[in-house]
Design an enzyme around this catalytic site. Structure first.
Site, short mmCIF file in Angstrom:
data_model
loop_
_atom_site.label_atom_id
_atom_site.label_comp_id
_atom_site.label_asym_id
_atom_site.label_seq_id
_atom_site.Cartn_x
_atom_site.Cartn_y
_atom_site.Cartn_z
N CYS A 105 0.72 -1.15 -0.01
CA CYS A 105 -0.01 0.25 -0.15
C CYS A 105 0.79 1.25 0.00
CB CYS A 105 -0.99 -0.05 1.13
SG CYS A 105 -2.17 1.27 1.19
N GLY A 106 0.58 2.15 0.88
CA GLY A 106 1.42 3.52 1.03
C GLY A 106 2.87 3.28 1.18
#
Length: 201
Positions: A105-106
Site C-alpha cells: 500500500c502506501g
C-alpha cells in the site's frame, strides 16, 4: 539467543493500516519466526484501527544484519509528508545489504520516492498512485496482486493474502503445492486446500 535468520522486523507507526500485515505476521510466528516491531522511537504508536502498539525497538537501532526481512505496512502518513521517509531509507539499507523488504500500500509510494522502484518490477494500489510521486519506474509497474523482484516484495492495499504468499515464498515458509494451498485457503476459502496444507510432508 535470537536466531537472526528467523527474525522478521515489522515497521509500526501512527495510522498504520491494520489489515495489511495480519496474515503475514501471524503465520510467520506460527512458523517459528520472531516478529519484532520497529517504531520511529520506542514510544507508543496508534494504528488506523485505534490499536496502541509499543515498539520493540526504535528505527535508529535497526540493522539489516539482525534481520531476515523488513515489513513496511501502509499508513496514512506515507501520503501526508516526510514523516515516514526514514523507513524508506532503512529499506534502502536492507536492500543494499541483500536483506529482503516487503512493502504494501502506501509504503510502496515511500519506496518510490526513495528511488527504490525505479529499476525493480513492482506493484501498488494502481499505477497512477505511484506516478504521482514523480518516480522514474513507471515502466516497471506490474498490474498484479503482488510482485517479487529479487529481494523486494510489493503489493496493493487489497491484497494482504497475496502479500503474505510472496513473503512466505521468499523466506521458504511454504513452497510449491503447499504455498498454493495456503493462498487458496485464505484467499478463496477453498477448504480442499486445507488438507493439502496440513498433509504430512
Amino acid at each position: 539467543m535470537t536466531d537472526i535468520r528467523r527474525t522478521v522486523h515489522m515497521a509500526v507507526y501512527d495510522t498504520l493500516a491494520d489489515w495489511e500485515t495480519g496474515h503475514t505476521t501471524a503465520h510467520l510466528a506460527q512458523a517459528s519466526f520472531t516478529v519484532r516491531t520497529v517504531g520511529p522511537t520506542t514510544g507508543p504508536v496508534t494504528t488506523m484501527g485505534g490499536l496502541r502498539i509499543l515498539p520493540d525497538l526504535a528505527l535508529a537501532d535497526l540493522r539489516p544484519e539482525d534481520s531476515a526481512l523488513l515489513v513496511l505496512p501502509g499508513a496514512g502518513l506515507w501520503d501526508t509528508g516526510d514523516t515516514l521517509a526514514p523507513f524508506a531509507r532503512a529499506a534502502r539499507g536492507f536492500l543494499d545489504a541483500g536483506v529482503p523488504v516487503a512493502a504494501i500500500c502506501g509504503a510502496t509510494a515511500g519506496l518510490a520516492r526513495e528511488g527504490l522502484l525505479d529499476d525493480r518490477a513492482h506493484t501498488s494500489a494502481v499505477s497512477f498512485y505511484l506516478a504521482a510521486t514523480g518516480y522514474k519506474g513507471g515502466e516497471r509497474y506490474v498490474d498484479a496482486d503482488a510482485v517479487t523482484d529479487g529481494d523486494l516484495i510489493t503489493a496493493g492495499p487489497t491484497e494482504p493474502v497475496a502479500f503474505a504468499r510472496e513473503v512466505f515464498a521468499r523466506l521458504g515458509v511454504y513452497e510449491g503445492e503447499k504455498l498454493d494451498a495456503w493462498y487458496r485457503l485464505f484467499h478463496d476459502s477453498d477448504l480442499a486446500a486445507y488438507e493439502i496444507l496440513n498433509a504430512d510432508s
